[in-house]
Scaffold this motif. Sequence first.
Motif, PDB file in Angstrom:
ATOM      1  N   MET A 133       0.846  -1.187   0.000  1.00 58.22           N
ATOM      2  CA  MET A 133       0.000   0.000   0.000  1.00 58.22           C
ATOM      3  C   MET A 133       0.882   1.237   0.000  1.00 58.22           C
ATOM      4  O   MET A 133       1.819   1.338   0.772  1.00 58.22           O
ATOM      5  CB  MET A 133      -0.894  -0.002   1.238  1.00 58.22           C
ATOM      6  N   ALA A 134       0.588   2.166  -0.865  1.00 56.60           N
ATOM      7  CA  ALA A 134       1.300   3.440  -0.892  1.00 56.60           C
ATOM      8  C   ALA A 134       0.595   4.412   0.048  1.00 56.60           C
ATOM      9  O   ALA A 134      -0.633   4.472   0.096  1.00 56.60           O
ATOM     10  CB  ALA A 134       1.316   4.008  -2.297  1.00 56.60           C
ATOM     11  N   VAL A 135       1.373   5.155   0.787  1.00 58.68           N
ATOM     12  CA  VAL A 135       0.825   6.169   1.685  1.00 58.68           C
ATOM     13  C   VAL A 135       1.339   7.519   1.213  1.00 58.68           C
ATOM     14  O   VAL A 135       2.551   7.727   1.130  1.00 58.68           O
ATOM     15  CB  VAL A 135       1.249   5.916   3.148  1.00 58.68           C
ATOM     16  N   ASP A 136       0.443   8.416   0.867  1.00 58.28           N
ATOM     17  CA  ASP A 136       0.794   9.758   0.428  1.00 58.28           C
ATOM     18  C   ASP A 136       0.079  10.774   1.310  1.00 58.28           C
ATOM     19  O   ASP A 136      -1.047  10.539   1.742  1.00 58.28           O
ATOM     20  CB  ASP A 136       0.356  10.000  -1.021  1.00 58.28           C
ATOM     21  N   LEU A 137       0.743  11.893   1.526  1.00 55.56           N
ATOM     22  CA  LEU A 137       0.101  12.995   2.236  1.00 55.56           C
ATOM     23  C   LEU A 137      -0.867  13.672   1.276  1.00 55.56           C
ATOM     24  O   LEU A 137      -0.521  13.984   0.133  1.00 55.56           O
ATOM     25  CB  LEU A 137       1.152  13.995   2.725  1.00 55.56           C
ATOM     26  N   ASN A 138      -2.103  13.899   1.713  1.00 58.74           N
ATOM     27  CA  ASN A 138      -3.128  14.511   0.883  1.00 58.74           C
ATOM     28  C   ASN A 138      -3.292  15.995   1.179  1.00 58.74           C
ATOM     29  O   ASN A 138      -3.405  16.815   0.280  1.00 58.74           O
ATOM     30  CB  ASN A 138      -4.459  13.776   1.082  1.00 58.74           C
ATOM     31  N   HIS A 139      -3.340  16.349   2.463  1.00 63.12           N
ATOM     32  CA  HIS A 139      -3.497  17.747   2.845  1.00 63.12           C
ATOM     33  C   HIS A 139      -3.024  17.946   4.277  1.00 63.12           C
ATOM     34  O   HIS A 139      -2.869  16.985   5.024  1.00 63.12           O
ATOM     35  CB  HIS A 139      -4.955  18.206   2.702  1.00 63.12           C
ATOM     36  N   THR A 140      -2.801  19.189   4.626  1.00 55.93           N
ATOM     37  CA  THR A 140      -2.511  19.551   6.007  1.00 55.93           C
ATOM     38  C   THR A 140      -3.213  20.871   6.290  1.00 55.93           C
ATOM     39  O   THR A 140      -3.368  21.711   5.390  1.00 55.93           O
ATOM     40  CB  THR A 140      -0.993  19.644   6.270  1.00 55.93           C
ATOM     41  N   ILE A 141      -3.665  21.029   7.504  1.00 51.84           N
ATOM     42  CA  ILE A 141      -4.339  22.263   7.898  1.00 51.84           C
ATOM     43  C   ILE A 141      -3.303  23.238   8.436  1.00 51.84           C
ATOM     44  O   ILE A 141      -2.483  22.886   9.287  1.00 51.84           O
ATOM     45  CB  ILE A 141      -5.428  21.984   8.945  1.00 51.84           C
ATOM     46  N   VAL A 142      -3.342  24.446   7.897  1.00 51.83           N
ATOM     47  CA  VAL A 142      -2.427  25.502   8.322  1.00 51.83           C
ATOM     48  C   VAL A 142      -3.243  26.537   9.090  1.00 51.83           C
ATOM     49  O   VAL A 142      -4.035  27.273   8.496  1.00 51.83           O
ATOM     50  CB  VAL A 142      -1.723  26.167   7.127  1.00 51.83           C
ATOM     51  N   PRO A 143      -3.066  26.613  10.412  1.00 55.36           N
ATOM     52  CA  PRO A 143      -3.804  27.620  11.182  1.00 55.36           C
ATOM     53  C   PRO A 143      -3.264  29.014  10.882  1.00 55.36           C
ATOM     54  O   PRO A 143      -2.059  29.194  10.707  1.00 55.36           O
ATOM     55  CB  PRO A 143      -3.543  27.215  12.626  1.00 55.36           C
ATOM     56  N   SER A 144      -4.157  29.983  10.827  1.00 55.65           N
ATOM     57  CA  SER A 144      -3.731  31.342  10.493  1.00 55.65           C
ATOM     58  C   SER A 144      -4.667  32.370  11.115  1.00 55.65           C
ATOM     59  O   SER A 144      -5.797  32.070  11.465  1.00 55.65           O
ATOM     60  CB  SER A 144      -3.702  31.519   8.976  1.00 55.65           C
TER      61      SER A 144
END
Length: 123
Positions: free
Chosen positions: A1-12
């Motif tokens: 299984m490949a694991v890729d980062l899809n998104h990250t939340i950037v607080p601002s």
Amino acid sequence: MAVDLNHTIVPSSDKHASAEFIAGILGLKVGPQWGPFVPVETANGVTLDYLDSADFRTIHYCFIVSEPEFDEIFARIRERGLDYWADPAHRKAGEINHLYGGRGVYFDDPDGHNMEVITAPYA
């Protein structure tokens, strides 16, 4: 299984301004708001999903780019008069690094997140 980062939340403190800032520096586009998020998508499909937040700790984000892209990004950093450093601790002001046969630079976004741009991955 490949694991890729899809998104990250950037607080601002201002999701629209912060998304426009990083998109402008990196030469990317700000996507349409999706729910409470303002996304900026990178070339590999990962999105930085900016979210308004009243209380957050600053985070480090690193972007790998080509040598020509680095030149363009670094020019935008200088054109905007942003402070920049060769190291993550911000001790080598006004310098870039040449680690692992590439180039790298650190700068802060409007909320103090430590942004890094490199041309060669760290070993």
